[in-house]
Write an enzyme that holds these catalytic residues in place. Structure first.
Site, PDB file in Angstrom:
ATOM      1  N   GLU A  94       0.817  -1.200   0.000  1.00 42.61           N
ATOM      2  CA  GLU A  94       0.000   0.000   0.000  1.00 42.61           C
ATOM      3  C   GLU A  94       0.859   1.262   0.000  1.00 42.61           C
ATOM      4  O   GLU A  94       1.883   1.330   0.668  1.00 42.61           O
ATOM      5  CB  GLU A  94      -0.938   0.017   1.210  1.00 42.61           C
ATOM      6  CG  GLU A  94      -1.905  -1.156   1.276  1.00 42.61           C
ATOM      7  CD  GLU A  94      -2.930  -1.149   0.150  1.00 42.61           C
ATOM      8  OE1 GLU A  94      -3.036  -0.130  -0.565  1.00 42.61           O
ATOM      9  OE2 GLU A  94      -3.627  -2.171  -0.012  1.00 42.61           O
ATOM     10  N   ARG A 104     -18.328  -0.768   5.653  1.00 42.02           N
ATOM     11  CA  ARG A 104     -19.467  -1.507   5.087  1.00 42.02           C
ATOM     12  C   ARG A 104     -20.005  -2.518   6.074  1.00 42.02           C
ATOM     13  O   ARG A 104     -21.185  -2.861   6.052  1.00 42.02           O
ATOM     14  CB  ARG A 104     -19.036  -2.190   3.781  1.00 42.02           C
ATOM     15  CG  ARG A 104     -20.156  -2.937   3.070  1.00 42.02           C
ATOM     16  CD  ARG A 104     -19.699  -3.442   1.717  1.00 42.02           C
ATOM     17  NE  ARG A 104     -18.491  -4.255   1.797  1.00 42.02           N
ATOM     18  CZ  ARG A 104     -18.467  -5.542   2.105  1.00 42.02           C
ATOM     19  NH1 ARG A 104     -19.591  -6.177   2.405  1.00 42.02           N
ATOM     20  NH2 ARG A 104     -17.330  -6.207   2.137  1.00 42.02           N
ATOM     21  N   CYS A 157      -8.081  -1.694   8.333  1.00 38.56           N
ATOM     22  CA  CYS A 157      -6.715  -1.705   7.793  1.00 38.56           C
ATOM     23  C   CYS A 157      -6.256  -0.294   7.453  1.00 38.56           C
ATOM     24  O   CYS A 157      -5.157   0.133   7.829  1.00 38.56           O
ATOM     25  CB  CYS A 157      -6.633  -2.598   6.562  1.00 38.56           C
ATOM     26  SG  CYS A 157      -6.641  -4.373   6.924  1.00 38.56           S
ATOM     27  N   HIS A 180      -1.126  -5.472   2.317  1.00 40.58           N
ATOM     28  CA  HIS A 180      -2.298  -6.333   2.310  1.00 40.58           C
ATOM     29  C   HIS A 180      -1.928  -7.694   1.710  1.00 40.58           C
ATOM     30  O   HIS A 180      -1.208  -7.761   0.708  1.00 40.58           O
ATOM     31  CB  HIS A 180      -3.417  -5.729   1.464  1.00 40.58           C
ATOM     32  CG  HIS A 180      -4.440  -4.993   2.267  1.00 40.58           C
ATOM     33  ND1 HIS A 180      -4.770  -3.665   2.037  1.00 40.58           N
ATOM     34  CD2 HIS A 180      -5.237  -5.398   3.306  1.00 40.58           C
ATOM     35  CE1 HIS A 180      -5.711  -3.294   2.893  1.00 40.58           C
ATOM     36  NE2 HIS A 180      -6.008  -4.323   3.671  1.00 40.58           N
TER      37      HIS A 180
END
Length: 241
Positions: A94, A104, A157, A180
């Site tokens: 990342e 979500r 995360c 990730h």
């Protein structure tokens, strides 16, 4: 000597390396980021690197608290945080942590922020200080599927990544970032709808996976690249969309 192997000659007097992984979440009984971090720390110690792994709770507030405790206890010079990105087919290094929490699903403590800032007084984003392009190139050289990623999502995360980078270059931490990982061979089976209209019928389908041994080795390679006193690669590698 150049390349990841050069960092095997790690000065034991240097500040240690901290690897973090997450506990399972969303009802799953496994999260490959934690065993990968544990095994990577063990492999690094075998190579003379002072490395420690810490498991973090998968909650917005809890992950920050656990990170702060780990930083205070271990005083690391480098921190590589790791989390699960189920559905991805490659290890994703990342690049950017954004100041956004938009969940979500609830975290493990039941929190589900919608469009909230990680830090109301913080900048819009932080960049990883890991040599992200060098790490991706080294992983590919080791035949580990890897990619550079510009989004760590907006769940725990990314929250942890942002909080980590807010603390980088303060205290002992000088280099930090987030990686990730896909599911490993212990992935659960997912249920997906079938039929032209996505009706109630469903069938089990495997997640894309990468062997756990490769995930651990990916973190080892990332750590060794982070320890090398070399600039990141000056090559274009950004997505078009």
């Amino acid at each position: 000597m150049t390349g990841p192997a050069a960092a095997a000659h790690h000065d034991p007097g240097l500040a240690p390396l901290l690897l973090t992984g997450f506990e399972p979440f969303a009802g799953d009984g496994h999260n490959p980021s934690w065993p990968a971090a544990q095994e990577a720390a063990r492999r690094l110690r075998d190579r003379g690197v002072r490395a420690v792994a810490v498991r973090l709770p998968c909650s917005f507030a809890g992950s920050t608290e656990a990170l702060e405790r780990a930083l205070a206890e271990h005083q690391p010079g480098t921190v590589i945080a790791c989390g699960l990105a189920g559905g991805r087919t490659r290890v994703a290094v990342e690049r950017v942590a954004v100041n956004l929490q938009d969940a979500r699903i609830p975290d493990n403590s039941g929190a589900q922020p919608a469009g909230q800032a990680v830090d109301d007084a913080g900048p819009a984003a932080y960049f990883s200080t890991l040599p992200v392009k060098r790490i991706v190139a080294a992983l590919r050289d080791a035949e580990i599927p890897a990619e550079l990623s510009l989004s760590a999502g907006s769940f725990v995360c990314n929250h942890l990544f942002y909080e980590l980078m807010a603390r980088a270059d303060t205290g002992s931490v000088r280099t930090a970032g987030f990686i990730h990982v896909p599911w490993d061979e212990n992935a659960p089976r997912r249920t997906v709808p079938v039929g032209a209209h996505g009706d109630d019928r469903a069938c089990p389908e495997p997640w894309p996976t990468v062997p756990g041994a490769q995930l651990a080795e990916a973190l080892v390679i990332a750590a060794l690249e982070a320890a090398r006193p070399a600039s990141d690669l000056d090559v274009p590698d950004g997505p078009l969309y």
